[in-house]
Motif scaffolding. Structure first.
Motif, PDB file in Angstrom:
ATOM      1  N   ARG A  83       0.825  -1.201   0.000  1.00  0.00           N
ATOM      2  CA  ARG A  83       0.000   0.000   0.000  1.00  0.00           C
ATOM      3  C   ARG A  83       0.860   1.253   0.000  1.00  0.00           C
ATOM      4  O   ARG A  83       0.844   2.037   0.950  1.00  0.00           O
ATOM      5  CB  ARG A  83      -0.933  -0.012   1.220  1.00  0.00           C
ATOM      6  CG  ARG A  83      -2.110  -0.984   1.062  1.00  0.00           C
ATOM      7  CD  ARG A  83      -3.014  -0.984   2.254  1.00  0.00           C
ATOM      8  NE  ARG A  83      -2.369  -1.513   3.440  1.00  0.00           N
ATOM      9  CZ  ARG A  83      -2.184  -2.816   3.672  1.00  0.00           C
ATOM     10  NH1 ARG A  83      -2.614  -3.709   2.797  1.00  0.00           N
ATOM     11  NH2 ARG A  83      -1.582  -3.218   4.755  1.00  0.00           N
ATOM     12  N   PRO A  84       1.625   1.455  -1.073  1.00  0.00           N
ATOM     13  CA  PRO A  84       2.451   2.674  -1.133  1.00  0.00           C
ATOM     14  C   PRO A  84       1.557   3.901  -1.114  1.00  0.00           C
ATOM     15  O   PRO A  84       0.516   3.913  -1.772  1.00  0.00           O
ATOM     16  CB  PRO A  84       3.196   2.540  -2.462  1.00  0.00           C
ATOM     17  CG  PRO A  84       2.378   1.598  -3.279  1.00  0.00           C
ATOM     18  CD  PRO A  84       1.705   0.668  -2.318  1.00  0.00           C
ATOM     19  N   ALA A  85       1.936   4.903  -0.354  1.00  0.00           N
ATOM     20  CA  ALA A  85       1.081   6.079  -0.200  1.00  0.00           C
ATOM     21  C   ALA A  85       1.258   7.047  -1.363  1.00  0.00           C
ATOM     22  O   ALA A  85       0.323   7.719  -1.739  1.00  0.00           O
ATOM     23  CB  ALA A  85       1.405   6.783   1.120  1.00  0.00           C
ATOM     24  N   THR A  86       2.476   7.128  -1.886  1.00  0.00           N
ATOM     25  CA  THR A  86       2.704   8.094  -2.954  1.00  0.00           C
ATOM     26  C   THR A  86       3.352   7.408  -4.144  1.00  0.00           C
ATOM     27  O   THR A  86       3.848   6.287  -4.051  1.00  0.00           O
ATOM     28  CB  THR A  86       3.637   9.233  -2.507  1.00  0.00           C
ATOM     29  OG1 THR A  86       4.945   8.690  -2.369  1.00  0.00           O
ATOM     30  CG2 THR A  86       3.196   9.854  -1.198  1.00  0.00           C
ATOM     31  N   ARG A  87       3.332   8.136  -5.240  1.00  0.00           N
ATOM     32  CA  ARG A  87       3.923   7.635  -6.463  1.00  0.00           C
ATOM     33  C   ARG A  87       5.417   7.360  -6.266  1.00  0.00           C
ATOM     34  O   ARG A  87       5.970   6.378  -6.758  1.00  0.00           O
ATOM     35  CB  ARG A  87       3.734   8.691  -7.558  1.00  0.00           C
ATOM     36  CG  ARG A  87       4.218   8.208  -8.870  1.00  0.00           C
ATOM     37  CD  ARG A  87       3.913   9.238  -9.929  1.00  0.00           C
ATOM     38  NE  ARG A  87       4.340   8.686 -11.198  1.00  0.00           N
ATOM     39  CZ  ARG A  87       3.713   8.884 -12.346  1.00  0.00           C
ATOM     40  NH1 ARG A  87       2.630   9.621 -12.380  1.00  0.00           N
ATOM     41  NH2 ARG A  87       4.175   8.346 -13.436  1.00  0.00           N
ATOM     42  N   PHE A  88       6.094   8.246  -5.488  1.00  0.00           N
ATOM     43  CA  PHE A  88       7.522   8.063  -5.247  1.00  0.00           C
ATOM     44  C   PHE A  88       7.790   6.745  -4.533  1.00  0.00           C
ATOM     45  O   PHE A  88       8.665   5.974  -4.914  1.00  0.00           O
ATOM     46  CB  PHE A  88       8.097   9.221  -4.430  1.00  0.00           C
ATOM     47  CG  PHE A  88       9.546   9.038  -4.130  1.00  0.00           C
ATOM     48  CD1 PHE A  88      10.505   9.440  -5.048  1.00  0.00           C
ATOM     49  CD2 PHE A  88       9.973   8.399  -2.967  1.00  0.00           C
ATOM     50  CE1 PHE A  88      11.850   9.227  -4.801  1.00  0.00           C
ATOM     51  CE2 PHE A  88      11.302   8.178  -2.718  1.00  0.00           C
ATOM     52  CZ  PHE A  88      12.248   8.603  -3.630  1.00  0.00           C
ATOM     53  N   VAL A  89       6.989   6.488  -3.476  1.00  0.00           N
ATOM     54  CA  VAL A  89       7.185   5.258  -2.705  1.00  0.00           C
ATOM     55  C   VAL A  89       6.930   4.049  -3.602  1.00  0.00           C
ATOM     56  O   VAL A  89       7.706   3.085  -3.611  1.00  0.00           O
ATOM     57  CB  VAL A  89       6.268   5.232  -1.460  1.00  0.00           C
ATOM     58  CG1 VAL A  89       6.410   3.920  -0.717  1.00  0.00           C
ATOM     59  CG2 VAL A  89       6.587   6.406  -0.547  1.00  0.00           C
ATOM     60  N   ALA A  90       5.859   4.101  -4.381  1.00  0.00           N
ATOM     61  CA  ALA A  90       5.520   2.984  -5.271  1.00  0.00           C
ATOM     62  C   ALA A  90       6.646   2.722  -6.258  1.00  0.00           C
ATOM     63  O   ALA A  90       7.002   1.575  -6.532  1.00  0.00           O
ATOM     64  CB  ALA A  90       4.221   3.288  -6.016  1.00  0.00           C
ATOM     65  N   VAL A 136      -7.393  10.442 -10.539  1.00  0.00           N
ATOM     66  CA  VAL A 136      -6.636   9.603  -9.599  1.00  0.00           C
ATOM     67  C   VAL A 136      -5.410   9.011 -10.292  1.00  0.00           C
ATOM     68  O   VAL A 136      -5.382   8.877 -11.519  1.00  0.00           O
ATOM     69  CB  VAL A 136      -7.482   8.435  -9.037  1.00  0.00           C
ATOM     70  CG1 VAL A 136      -8.449   8.914  -7.982  1.00  0.00           C
ATOM     71  CG2 VAL A 136      -8.178   7.683 -10.154  1.00  0.00           C
ATOM     72  N   THR A 137      -4.380   8.714  -9.475  1.00  0.00           N
ATOM     73  CA  THR A 137      -3.226   7.959  -9.958  1.00  0.00           C
ATOM     74  C   THR A 137      -3.286   6.580  -9.325  1.00  0.00           C
ATOM     75  O   THR A 137      -3.437   6.450  -8.105  1.00  0.00           O
ATOM     76  CB  THR A 137      -1.924   8.672  -9.580  1.00  0.00           C
ATOM     77  OG1 THR A 137      -1.995  10.014 -10.046  1.00  0.00           O
ATOM     78  CG2 THR A 137      -0.729   7.988 -10.202  1.00  0.00           C
ATOM     79  N   LEU A 138      -3.163   5.562 -10.151  1.00  0.00           N
ATOM     80  CA  LEU A 138      -3.304   4.182  -9.676  1.00  0.00           C
ATOM     81  C   LEU A 138      -1.985   3.438  -9.831  1.00  0.00           C
ATOM     82  O   LEU A 138      -1.202   3.734 -10.740  1.00  0.00           O
ATOM     83  CB  LEU A 138      -4.378   3.457 -10.480  1.00  0.00           C
ATOM     84  CG  LEU A 138      -5.731   4.175 -10.549  1.00  0.00           C
ATOM     85  CD1 LEU A 138      -6.661   3.458 -11.520  1.00  0.00           C
ATOM     86  CD2 LEU A 138      -6.367   4.224  -9.157  1.00  0.00           C
ATOM     87  N   ALA A 139      -1.729   2.508  -8.928  1.00  0.00           N
ATOM     88  CA  ALA A 139      -0.524   1.685  -9.025  1.00  0.00           C
ATOM     89  C   ALA A 139      -0.901   0.223  -8.976  1.00  0.00           C
ATOM     90  O   ALA A 139      -1.769  -0.176  -8.193  1.00  0.00           O
ATOM     91  CB  ALA A 139       0.436   2.019  -7.885  1.00  0.00           C
ATOM     92  N   LEU A 172      -2.835   6.297  -5.379  1.00  0.00           N
ATOM     93  CA  LEU A 172      -1.669   7.023  -4.853  1.00  0.00           C
ATOM     94  C   LEU A 172      -1.982   8.492  -4.655  1.00  0.00           C
ATOM     95  O   LEU A 172      -2.735   9.084  -5.416  1.00  0.00           O
ATOM     96  CB  LEU A 172      -0.506   6.918  -5.835  1.00  0.00           C
ATOM     97  CG  LEU A 172       0.003   5.528  -6.204  1.00  0.00           C
ATOM     98  CD1 LEU A 172       1.105   5.654  -7.228  1.00  0.00           C
ATOM     99  CD2 LEU A 172       0.486   4.803  -4.964  1.00  0.00           C
ATOM    100  N   ALA A 173      -1.355   9.046  -3.650  1.00  0.00           N
ATOM    101  CA  ALA A 173      -1.368  10.504  -3.518  1.00  0.00           C
ATOM    102  C   ALA A 173      -0.232  11.021  -4.384  1.00  0.00           C
ATOM    103  O   ALA A 173       0.832  10.431  -4.427  1.00  0.00           O
ATOM    104  CB  ALA A 173      -1.151  10.895  -2.065  1.00  0.00           C
ATOM    105  N   GLU A 174      -0.421  12.140  -5.064  1.00  0.00           N
ATOM    106  CA  GLU A 174       0.652  12.653  -5.937  1.00  0.00           C
ATOM    107  C   GLU A 174       1.784  13.212  -5.110  1.00  0.00           C
ATOM    108  O   GLU A 174       1.562  13.796  -4.058  1.00  0.00           O
ATOM    109  CB  GLU A 174       0.083  13.723  -6.873  1.00  0.00           C
ATOM    110  CG  GLU A 174      -0.239  13.199  -8.255  1.00  0.00           C
ATOM    111  CD  GLU A 174       0.867  12.359  -8.907  1.00  0.00           C
ATOM    112  OE1 GLU A 174       2.055  12.711  -8.757  1.00  0.00           O
ATOM    113  OE2 GLU A 174       0.540  11.351  -9.552  1.00  0.00           O
TER     114      GLU A 174
END
Lengths: 355, 289
Positions: A232-239, A275-278, A353-355
């Motif tokens: 469950r990555p919170a942001t795009r960077f973490v993902a 939304v941004t999805l991962a 994801l949060a941007e």
């Protein structure tokens, strides 16, 4: 494991390097609490502020703002030699003019412990890192792995409240690094000391930590267990930083998100707006192109990796995707480039994801 | 040794196919050997002659009269030589100790306090005496100490000790500073991390690692002081001859191989500690990484 008072805590720590407009914000309002006995990892690319935070805890840097607490006590203003914290340095920083034994007993001597206690503790530490036979050698007569273990024993000997490790494994080769990862876990288990470990290696972080704090640009982006961070990555960077991931943008319409291709993906929770999805590559499954909920995609390439194959695909709108397809013994090979397939995310695979 | 032996054929092999791209080599220049031999002869032949004639049995410093230790004996028993030698050693010892102590503090101040305004100016001020002509320093000290003598009436060796200490500082400073700059700062950080107070960190980590630099600085200062003529000549009072100024005084009279014997003794006094220091420091691997 959870204790009411954290072993070490950073409260809104800000660290600026330089002055005025040229100042660099190395730490930007970082707050984190590490529980007693925890193996906590600060993970991030170089320059993300993880080492600066470690140095603030050790006392080598003074925060511009905020506070460092050790066992609930504010130590922000205390010099490093008054903090019950020890560091394993990236370069080991062993004293070259002292023997292995003298290196390990240095901290205890500075603390003014009785001679008998110093001798016993030093013996115990040397045994713990299996260097009893090397006690009278000088550091430069040891291999890199052995020097690493001396650095560990030296930092553990005074029984600090928190042990700080600054990328201690980065100078070792892969095989030794794997051994030392296991060794570190064993040492932490045997001593019960809180470890704060700094690394840029996400695999190392996932393998060793109780919890991970992911940092970027001086900010702490997400704190959680390795599973949390990965699933469950919170942001795009973490993902992006932890493992490989497919990032898609879409428009949420309640329980589903509509992609630019016109297709929809089920969301874990209802929402609306862009939304941004991962989706992790190994959480995508190949399906017939007409299957309900599957995205139509064209295979552009495939690499066989043994346990699985890494498949590169393109969606109808040109978005590049990666899927990991497990190898089946005696099964058919993965589809050839040019094949039209369906890509179906497994249940719970889609993350917002949060941007 | 073995590395050089290995690399030479490798270099030759690399140079062959390219024909004209031969790396510049001083040893390949025409007349290299002749020039090198001439330079070494010019440097060491006079010293060799000086040493040989110190064992001369005759009164001449140019005509060989057989082997004898009589001039060493004469120098040893010469009251003036004894006094000058003791004075030289006392001054050199005091100057070496004092200048090394000051130079160590200066080196730590200029490398360990971070960047501060005027750091380069201080660095320059410490090293400037190396560039100031000795004769200028000599005259300046003569004038200043003349004033002090007039005010205080003090006539002792203190003036020479002060003067020698002053001009020895930059010589002691350079090796100490070089050593400090190559020393890994993380070691001092590690000492602080392991509960050492700033003084303990200095005493237990910085100072032991700095010791070879301090020893080198002290040795250099001692040798420079022992050897000084110009400044000493200006600063000394009557009856305060050091060995070099006494020898200079002898040139006004007939020279005997006694001067050769004393020179050889000074040479030995200088070379023995330097050689010993070299051998001791070579045995240990470098302490920084």
């Amino acid at each position: 494991m959870s204790s009411p008072v954290p072993a070490v805590e950073a409260r809104s720590v800000v660290k600026l390097f330089g002055q005025g407009n040229a100042a660099v914000r190395a730490l930007d309002e970082v707050s984190v609490a590490v529980a007693a006995g925890e193996f906590f990892t600060l993970l991030g690319p170089s320059g993300c502020g993880k080492t600066t935070l470690l140095r603030c805890i050790a006392g080598f840097e003074t925060p511009t703002d905020g506070a460092i607490l050790l066992g609930g006590r504010d130590i922000t203003a205390e010099p490093p030699n008054r903090r019950r914290v020890n560091t394993v340095f990236q370069s080991y920083a062993l004293f070259p003019h002292l023997t292995v034994r003298e290196n390990v007993s240095f901290g205890l001597e500075m603390l003014g412990r009785p001679r008998a206690e110093i001798r016993d503790t030093t013996d115990r530490m040397l045994a713990l890192v299996q260097l009893d036979a090397m006690a009278d050698r000088r550091p430069d007569a040891l291999s890199g792995g052995q020097q690493q273990r001396v650095a560990l024993a030296r930092a553990l000997a005074p029984a600090p409240e928190v042990l700080l490790l600054d990328e201690p494994l980065s100078a070792l080769d892969l095989k030794l690094r794997k051994e030392m990862q296991a060794e570190l876990k064993r040492l932490q288990h045997e001593t019960g000391i809180t470890f704060v470990f700094v690394t840029h290696d996400q695999e190392e972080a996932l393998a060793m930590s109780d919890r991970i704090g992911v940092m970027s640009g001086g900010r702490l982006l997400q704190v959680g267990s390795p599973r949390d961070i990965y699933d469950r990555p919170a942001t795009r960077f973490v993902a992006d930083f932890i493992g490989e991931t497919n990032v898609l943008s879409g428009m949420a319409e309640g329980a589903v998100a509509r992609l630019p291709t016109g297709e929809t993906l089920a969301l874990p929770a209802a929402c609306s707006g862009p939304v941004t999805l991962a989706v992790r590559p190994e959480q995508l499954r190949l399906a017939p192109p007409w299957e309900d909920g599957a995205l139509r995609a064209t295979v552009t390439g495939a690499t066989y990796l043994g346990t699985d194959s890494r498949l590169r695909l393109r969606l109808a709108d040109g978005t590049e995707m990666v899927a990991r397809i497990p190898s089946v013994p005696g099964g058919e090979s993965v589809p050839a480039p040019g094949t039209e397939v369906g890509l179906a995310p497994v249940r719970g695979a889609v993350q917002v994801l949060a941007e | 040794m073995s590395e050089a032996a290995l690399s030479r054929p490798a270099m030759a092999a690399a140079a062959r196919p390219g024909r004209r791209v031969r790396p510049f080599s001083a040893t390949g220049l025409p007349g290299f050997t002749a020039v090198a031999v001439a330079v070494f002869l010019l440097l060491y032949l006079p010293i060799a002659a000086l040493i040989v004639y110190s064992f001369n049995a005759s009164n001449s410093i140019v005509n060989w009269g057989g082997f004898s230790l009589r001039w060493y004996e004469a120098a040893w028993n010469n009251r003036a030589v004894q006094d000058a030698a003791v004075r030289s050693l006392v001054i050199a010892t005091v100057a070496a100790l004092a200048s090394t102590a000051l130079a160590t503090l200066a080196a730590i101040g200029t490398t360990r306090q971070g960047r501060f305004r005027g750091r380069m100016a201080i660095w320059g001020t410490i090293n400037l005496p190396l560039m100031v002509p000795e004769i200028v320093t000599g005259v300046a000290l003569l004038i200043v100490f003349g004033q002090v003598r007039a005010w205080t009436g003090y006539q002792g060796l203190g003036y020479l000790m002060l003067a020698h200490t002053a001009f020895c500082i930059p010589f002691a400073y350079l090796p100490i500073r070089a050593r400090l700059e190559t020393m890994d700062r993380t070691l001092e950080t590690a000492a602080a991390d392991l509960y050492a107070s700033p003084w303990q960190a200095f005493r237990r980590v910085t100072l032991p690692l700095l010791a070879p630099g301090i020893a080198a600085g002290m040795m250099l200062a001692f040798v420079i002081s022992l050897d000084d003529v110009i400044i000493t000549e200006f600063v000394k009072s009557a009856g305060q001859d050091t060995l070099p100024t006494w020898m200079l005084g002898q040139f006004r009279r007939t020279l005997t191989p006694e001067v050769n014997a004393i020179s050889t003794a000074i040479l030995a006094l200088t070379l023995v500690p330097l050689t010993a220091f070299f051998l001791v420091t070579r045995r240990r691997p470098p302490t920084h990484r």
